[in-house]
Motif scaffolding. Structure first.
Motif, PDB file in Angstrom:
ATOM      1  N   GLN A 341     -23.964  31.506  -0.476  1.00 33.19           N
ATOM      2  CA  GLN A 341     -23.574  31.140  -1.839  1.00 33.19           C
ATOM      3  C   GLN A 341     -22.906  29.769  -1.871  1.00 33.19           C
ATOM      4  OE1 GLN A 341     -23.054  34.096  -0.194  1.00 33.19           O
ATOM      5  NE2 GLN A 341     -22.333  35.661  -1.667  1.00 33.19           N
ATOM      6  N   GLY A 342     -22.132  29.467  -0.844  1.00 33.86           N
ATOM      7  CA  GLY A 342     -21.489  28.161  -0.780  1.00 33.86           C
ATOM      8  C   GLY A 342     -22.494  27.037  -0.689  1.00 33.86           C
ATOM      9  N   LEU A 343     -23.505  27.199   0.146  1.00 34.33           N
ATOM     10  CA  LEU A 343     -24.560  26.196   0.260  1.00 34.33           C
ATOM     11  C   LEU A 343     -25.299  26.051  -1.064  1.00 34.33           C
ATOM     12  CD1 LEU A 343     -26.294  24.228   1.884  1.00 34.33           C
ATOM     13  CD2 LEU A 343     -27.665  26.187   2.650  1.00 34.33           C
ATOM     14  N   ALA A 344     -25.524  27.162  -1.743  1.00 37.40           N
ATOM     15  CA  ALA A 344     -26.192  27.108  -3.045  1.00 37.40           C
ATOM     16  C   ALA A 344     -25.380  26.286  -4.034  1.00 37.40           C
ATOM     17  CB  ALA A 344     -26.410  28.521  -3.585  1.00 37.40           C
ATOM     18  N   GLY A 345     -24.051  26.383  -3.960  1.00 39.53           N
ATOM     19  CA  GLY A 345     -23.199  25.580  -4.832  1.00 39.53           C
ATOM     20  C   GLY A 345     -23.358  24.096  -4.555  1.00 39.53           C
ATOM     21  N   LEU A 346     -23.396  23.719  -3.281  1.00 40.70           N
ATOM     22  CA  LEU A 346     -23.572  22.306  -2.929  1.00 40.70           C
ATOM     23  C   LEU A 346     -24.937  21.790  -3.380  1.00 40.70           C
ATOM     24  CD1 LEU A 346     -22.033  22.112   0.669  1.00 40.70           C
ATOM     25  CD2 LEU A 346     -20.915  21.812  -1.551  1.00 40.70           C
ATOM     26  N   LEU A 347     -25.953  22.605  -3.229  1.00 40.49           N
ATOM     27  CA  LEU A 347     -27.290  22.196  -3.659  1.00 40.49           C
ATOM     28  C   LEU A 347     -27.354  22.049  -5.173  1.00 40.49           C
ATOM     29  CD1 LEU A 347     -29.403  24.460  -1.281  1.00 40.49           C
ATOM     30  CD2 LEU A 347     -29.252  21.957  -1.209  1.00 40.49           C
ATOM     31  N   ARG A 348     -26.657  22.903  -5.865  1.00 37.05           N
ATOM     32  CA  ARG A 348     -26.609  22.797  -7.325  1.00 37.05           C
ATOM     33  C   ARG A 348     -25.910  21.513  -7.747  1.00 37.05           C
ATOM     34  NH1 ARG A 348     -25.346  27.941 -11.251  1.00 37.05           N
ATOM     35  NH2 ARG A 348     -25.753  26.901 -13.249  1.00 37.05           N
ATOM     36  N   ALA A 349     -24.836  21.163  -7.035  1.00 34.51           N
ATOM     37  CA  ALA A 349     -24.140  19.909  -7.308  1.00 34.51           C
ATOM     38  C   ALA A 349     -25.057  18.718  -7.047  1.00 34.51           C
ATOM     39  CB  ALA A 349     -22.887  19.808  -6.438  1.00 34.51           C
ATOM     40  N   GLU A 350     -25.835  18.793  -5.981  1.00 31.87           N
ATOM     41  CA  GLU A 350     -26.721  17.679  -5.640  1.00 31.87           C
ATOM     42  C   GLU A 350     -27.777  17.443  -6.719  1.00 31.87           C
ATOM     43  OE1 GLU A 350     -29.403  16.097  -1.884  1.00 31.87           O
ATOM     44  OE2 GLU A 350     -29.458  18.214  -2.458  1.00 31.87           O
ATOM     45  N   LYS A 351     -28.272  18.505  -7.312  1.00 30.76           N
ATOM     46  CA  LYS A 351     -29.247  18.339  -8.386  1.00 30.76           C
ATOM     47  C   LYS A 351     -28.647  17.620  -9.586  1.00 30.76           C
ATOM     48  CE  LYS A 351     -32.210  22.326  -7.321  1.00 30.76           C
ATOM     49  NZ  LYS A 351     -32.727  23.642  -7.802  1.00 30.76           N
ATOM     50  N   LEU A 352     -27.377  17.846  -9.819  1.00 27.42           N
ATOM     51  CA  LEU A 352     -26.706  17.229 -10.962  1.00 27.42           C
ATOM     52  C   LEU A 352     -26.350  15.773 -10.685  1.00 27.42           C
ATOM     53  CD1 LEU A 352     -24.340  20.211 -11.799  1.00 27.42           C
ATOM     54  CD2 LEU A 352     -26.033  19.262 -13.374  1.00 27.42           C
ATOM     55  N   ALA A 353     -25.831  15.477  -9.504  1.00 28.15           N
ATOM     56  CA  ALA A 353     -25.336  14.119  -9.199  1.00 28.15           C
ATOM     57  C   ALA A 353     -25.551  13.833  -7.714  1.00 28.15           C
ATOM     58  CB  ALA A 353     -23.862  14.001  -9.564  1.00 28.15           C
ATOM     59  N   PRO A 354     -26.784  13.525  -7.327  1.00 21.04           N
ATOM     60  CA  PRO A 354     -27.094  13.362  -5.900  1.00 21.04           C
ATOM     61  C   PRO A 354     -26.292  12.285  -5.192  1.00 21.04           C
ATOM     62  CG  PRO A 354     -28.916  12.625  -7.299  1.00 21.04           C
ATOM     63  CD  PRO A 354     -27.980  13.353  -8.170  1.00 21.04           C
ATOM     64  N   GLN A 355     -26.070  11.134  -5.840  1.00 21.94           N
ATOM     65  CA  GLN A 355     -25.336  10.069  -5.160  1.00 21.94           C
ATOM     66  C   GLN A 355     -23.879  10.451  -4.947  1.00 21.94           C
ATOM     67  OE1 GLN A 355     -26.297   5.943  -6.522  1.00 21.94           O
ATOM     68  NE2 GLN A 355     -27.734   6.953  -7.897  1.00 21.94           N
ATOM     69  N   MET A 356     -23.328  11.192  -5.866  1.00 20.85           N
ATOM     70  CA  MET A 356     -21.948  11.664  -5.743  1.00 20.85           C
ATOM     71  C   MET A 356     -21.819  12.633  -4.563  1.00 20.85           C
ATOM     72  SD  MET A 356     -19.860  13.719  -8.682  1.00 20.85           S
ATOM     73  CE  MET A 356     -18.273  14.508  -8.381  1.00 20.85           C
ATOM     74  N   VAL A 357     -22.737  13.555  -4.455  1.00 20.43           N
ATOM     75  CA  VAL A 357     -22.697  14.552  -3.387  1.00 20.43           C
ATOM     76  C   VAL A 357     -22.868  13.891  -2.024  1.00 20.43           C
ATOM     77  CG1 VAL A 357     -23.961  16.508  -2.385  1.00 20.43           C
ATOM     78  CG2 VAL A 357     -23.418  16.484  -4.825  1.00 20.43           C
ATOM     79  N   ARG A 358     -23.780  12.938  -1.933  1.00 21.22           N
ATOM     80  CA  ARG A 358     -24.082  12.330  -0.639  1.00 21.22           C
ATOM     81  C   ARG A 358     -22.982  11.398  -0.150  1.00 21.22           C
ATOM     82  NH1 ARG A 358     -30.407  11.343  -2.438  1.00 21.22           N
ATOM     83  NH2 ARG A 358     -30.763  13.556  -2.888  1.00 21.22           N
ATOM     84  N   ASN A 359     -22.019  11.074  -1.018  1.00 26.46           N
ATOM     85  CA  ASN A 359     -20.900  10.234  -0.611  1.00 26.46           C
ATOM     86  C   ASN A 359     -19.589  11.014  -0.558  1.00 26.46           C
ATOM     87  OD1 ASN A 359     -21.596   7.147  -0.380  1.00 26.46           O
ATOM     88  ND2 ASN A 359     -22.841   7.945  -2.070  1.00 26.46           N
ATOM     89  N   ASN A 360     -19.674  12.339  -0.617  1.00 28.08           N
ATOM     90  CA  ASN A 360     -18.478  13.178  -0.600  1.00 28.08           C
ATOM     91  C   ASN A 360     -18.177  13.615   0.831  1.00 28.08           C
ATOM     92  OD1 ASN A 360     -17.050  15.955  -0.706  1.00 28.08           O
ATOM     93  ND2 ASN A 360     -16.754  15.137  -2.759  1.00 28.08           N
ATOM     94  N   VAL A 361     -17.000  13.260   1.320  1.00 30.21           N
ATOM     95  CA  VAL A 361     -16.654  13.531   2.711  1.00 30.21           C
ATOM     96  C   VAL A 361     -16.630  15.022   3.012  1.00 30.21           C
ATOM     97  CG1 VAL A 361     -14.177  13.408   2.195  1.00 30.21           C
ATOM     98  CG2 VAL A 361     -14.961  13.105   4.536  1.00 30.21           C
ATOM     99  N   PHE A 362     -16.176  15.847   2.068  1.00 31.42           N
ATOM    100  CA  PHE A 362     -16.060  17.269   2.338  1.00 31.42           C
ATOM    101  C   PHE A 362     -17.422  17.957   2.322  1.00 31.42           C
ATOM    102  CE2 PHE A 362     -11.889  16.047   0.545  1.00 31.42           C
ATOM    103  CZ  PHE A 362     -11.134  16.274   1.684  1.00 31.42           C
ATOM    104  N   VAL A 363     -18.360  17.438   1.538  1.00 35.06           N
ATOM    105  CA  VAL A 363     -19.728  17.946   1.604  1.00 35.06           C
ATOM    106  C   VAL A 363     -20.315  17.641   2.974  1.00 35.06           C
ATOM    107  CG1 VAL A 363     -22.075  17.670   0.715  1.00 35.06           C
ATOM    108  CG2 VAL A 363     -20.159  17.826  -0.875  1.00 35.06           C
ATOM    109  N   ARG A 364     -20.144  16.411   3.430  1.00 36.00           N
ATOM    110  CA  ARG A 364     -20.669  16.027   4.737  1.00 36.00           C
ATOM    111  C   ARG A 364     -20.057  16.870   5.854  1.00 36.00           C
ATOM    112  NH1 ARG A 364     -23.080  10.842   5.087  1.00 36.00           N
ATOM    113  NH2 ARG A 364     -22.194  10.561   7.173  1.00 36.00           N
ATOM    114  N   GLU A 365     -18.754  17.100   5.773  1.00 33.10           N
ATOM    115  CA  GLU A 365     -18.102  17.937   6.772  1.00 33.10           C
ATOM    116  C   GLU A 365     -18.661  19.360   6.763  1.00 33.10           C
ATOM    117  OE1 GLU A 365     -14.852  17.613   9.086  1.00 33.10           O
ATOM    118  OE2 GLU A 365     -16.455  16.142   9.244  1.00 33.10           O
ATOM    119  N   ALA A 366     -18.810  19.913   5.559  1.00 34.33           N
ATOM    120  CA  ALA A 366     -19.293  21.287   5.438  1.00 34.33           C
ATOM    121  C   ALA A 366     -20.718  21.419   5.961  1.00 34.33           C
ATOM    122  CB  ALA A 366     -19.225  21.741   3.983  1.00 34.33           C
TER     123      ALA A 366
END
Length: 396
Positions: A341-366
Motif C-alpha cells: 500500500q505504501g508503494l501504491a501511495g508513492l506511485l499515485r503521487a508520481e502520477k500527479l507530480a512526477p518531477q516533485m516525486v523524483r526529487n524527493n529525498v524520502f521517496v528515493r530513500e524508501a
C-alpha cells in the motif's frame, strides 16, 4: 546511480569518517542509537524522517543537503531541462534587486500578466519544474521592468509569485543559497507595497523556505508571521502549519498538535474549503494533508492510515495532492506488512507530480530501501520502474 550507492547512509558514513567520529559518538550526538545508525550507514534502514536526517547532519556539523546528495543527477529529459535552466534563475535573482530595472525588449503588459497567470495557475500548482525554470528568468526581468510603469502594483504582486516559485523550485531541486535570496527579494517587494498583508505574506514565506538545519528558528519565524497585525487568515493558518512541522521535527509533539489545532480553527473561517488567495490553498483540506505529514514526523508510521481514514485530498493543486500521497506512502512503508500500500501511495503521487516525486529525498530513500531488501525476484515491476525513474539502478 546503483542502488547500493544511492542511500543517504553511504554519505553519512563518509562524512562521519572524515570527521573522525565513531558510530557510537555520532549516534549519541544525533539522538539515535548506535545500532540504528549502523543500519542506516549500511543501507539496511532508510532515513524516513526529517528529524533523523537533521539530527545526524547536526551531529556531523554539515547541512542536511550535504547528506542528501542534492541536486540529483537528472533522471529524465524534464529534470535535465530544469537543472540546466537554474543558472539563469540564479542570475535573475542575484542580478537585480527590486527597484532596479533590467533592459528587456518591449512586451505588452497583458502578455506578462498571462505568464504570471500561467505560473500561478498551472506550472507551480502542477510542480512542473522544467517549465517554471525556463519561464522564470525572463518573467522576473519583465516584472522588474514593469514596476516602473503604471502597472506597478500588479507587477510587484506578480514578483511575489515569481520569487516564491523560484525559492520553492531551488529548495526542491537542492540549489543551495537561492531559496533565501528569493526570500530577501520577497521582503523587498513587500516593503515596496507597504501593506501589512504583503509584509506578513513575505514573513511566512521566509519561515517556510528556511532550510531544515534550524527548525527552532523556523518555528520562531512562523509564529511571528502568524502574529503580524493585518495578516490574512490564510497566512496565519499556513504559518501555524509551518510551526507545527518545525515542532514535530524537534519531537515537540504537544506544541505541534497545538499549532495544528490553531490552523484547523483558522481553516473554519475560510468560506470555501480551499482558499485561492495567492495559491496558498489554505483550508480544511490542506490542514488534513498536513495532519498526515505531521503524523509521519512524529513517528506515527503506518498509523497515518487511521489519520487519513475517510479523507480525500481533493480541491487542492496536484502538487499538494502529491505531497499527501508521498507522506501517506512513506508512513505506510514504515511497516513491512503495509509496503504494498505504501508503494501504491508513492506511485499515485508520481502520477500527479512526477518531477516533485523524483526529487524527493524520502521517496528515493524508501525506494532504495525496498529494492535493497527485496529478494532477487521479489522486487515488483512497479518498484523497479519507479526506481529507474528516480535515478536508482536496481541490482541483480
Amino acid at each position: 546511480m546503483d542502488v547500493s550507492e544511492s542511500h543517504i547512509g553511504r554519505r553519512i558514513r563518509e562524512v562521519r569518517t572524515w570527521r573522525g567520529l565513531s558510530q557510537t559518538t555520532a549516534a549519541e550526538l544525533a539522538g539515535i542509537t548506535g545500532p540504528y545508525l549502523s543500519m542506516i550507514e549500511r543501507g539496511v534502514r532508510p532515513v524516513t524522517k526529517r528529524a533523523v536526517l537533521e539530527g545526524i547532519a547536526q551531529a556531523l556539523r554539515v547541512s542536511p543537503a550535504e547528506l542528501t546528495g542534492k541536486p540529483y543527477a537528472p533522471s529524465d529529459a524534464s529534470s535535465a531541462v530544469a537543472h540546466a535552466a537554474m543558472a539563469a534563475v540564479s542570475d535573475a535573482l542575484s542580478g537585480w534587486s527590486v527597484g532596479e530595472f533590467p533592459e528587456v525588449p518591449d512586451r505588452p503588459w497583458q502578455a506578462v500578466q498571462a505568464d504570471v497567470d500561467r505560473l500561478n495557475l498551472t506550472l507551480h500548482p502542477n510542480a512542473d519544474y522544467s517549465a517554471q525554470a525556463e519561464l522564470l528568468p525572463d518573467l522576473i526581468a519583465h516584472l522588474l521592468s514593469a514596476v516602473g510603469t503604471e502597472h506597478r502594483t500588479d507587477a510587484l504582486v506578480g514578483l511575489l509569485s515569481a520569487y516564491r516559485a523560484a525559492g520553492s523550485l531551488a529548495r526542491d531541486l537542492g540549489v543551495a543559497g537561492l531559496p533565501m535570496l528569493a526570500v530577501e527579494r520577497m521582503r523587498q517587494v513587500a516593503e515596496q507595497l507597504d501593506d501589512p498583508v504583503w509584509l506578513a505574506y513575505a514573513a511566512y514565506r521566509r519561515a517556510q523556505l528556511l532550510t531544515g538545519g534550524n527548525r527552532t528558528r523556523q518555528r520562531q519565524l512562523a509564529v511571528a508571521a502568524a502574529d503580524v497585525p493585518g495578516a490574512r487568515v490564510e497566512v496565519k493558518g499556513m504559518a501555524h502549519l509551518a510551526a507545527a512541522l518545525a515542532c514535530a521535527v524537534e519531537s515537540q509533539a504537544d506544541e505541534a498538535l497545538t499549532h495544528m489545532a490553531e490552523a484547523a480553527a483558522l481553516a473554519e473561517l475560510i468560506e470555501s474549503d480551499v482558499s485561492s488567495w495567492m495559491q496558498m490553498s489554505f483550508g480544511r483540506t490542506n490542514v488534513g494533508i498536513w495532519r498526515v505529514a505531521i503524523g509521519v514526523e512524529l513517528g506515527e508510521g503506518a498509523k497515518v492510515a487511521e489519520i487519513a481514514s475517510g479523507f480525500t485530498p481533493g480541491g487542492v493543486s496536484r502538487s499538494r495532492q502529491a505531497a499527501f500521497w508521498i507522506d501517506y506512502g512513506r508512513g505506510l512503508l514504515a511497516e513491512r506488512k503495509f509496503q504494498e500500500q505504501g508503494l501504491a501511495g508513492l506511485l499515485r503521487a508520481e502520477k500527479l507530480a512526477p518531477q516533485m516525486v523524483r526529487n524527493n529525498v524520502f521517496v528515493r530513500e524508501a525506494v532504495g530501501s525496498l529494492l535493497s531488501n527485496a529478494r532477487r525476484n521479489a522486487g515488483s515491476r512497479e518498484l523497479r520502474g519507479l526506481a529507474w525513474r528516480v535515478g536508482i539502478s536496481p541490482n541483480g
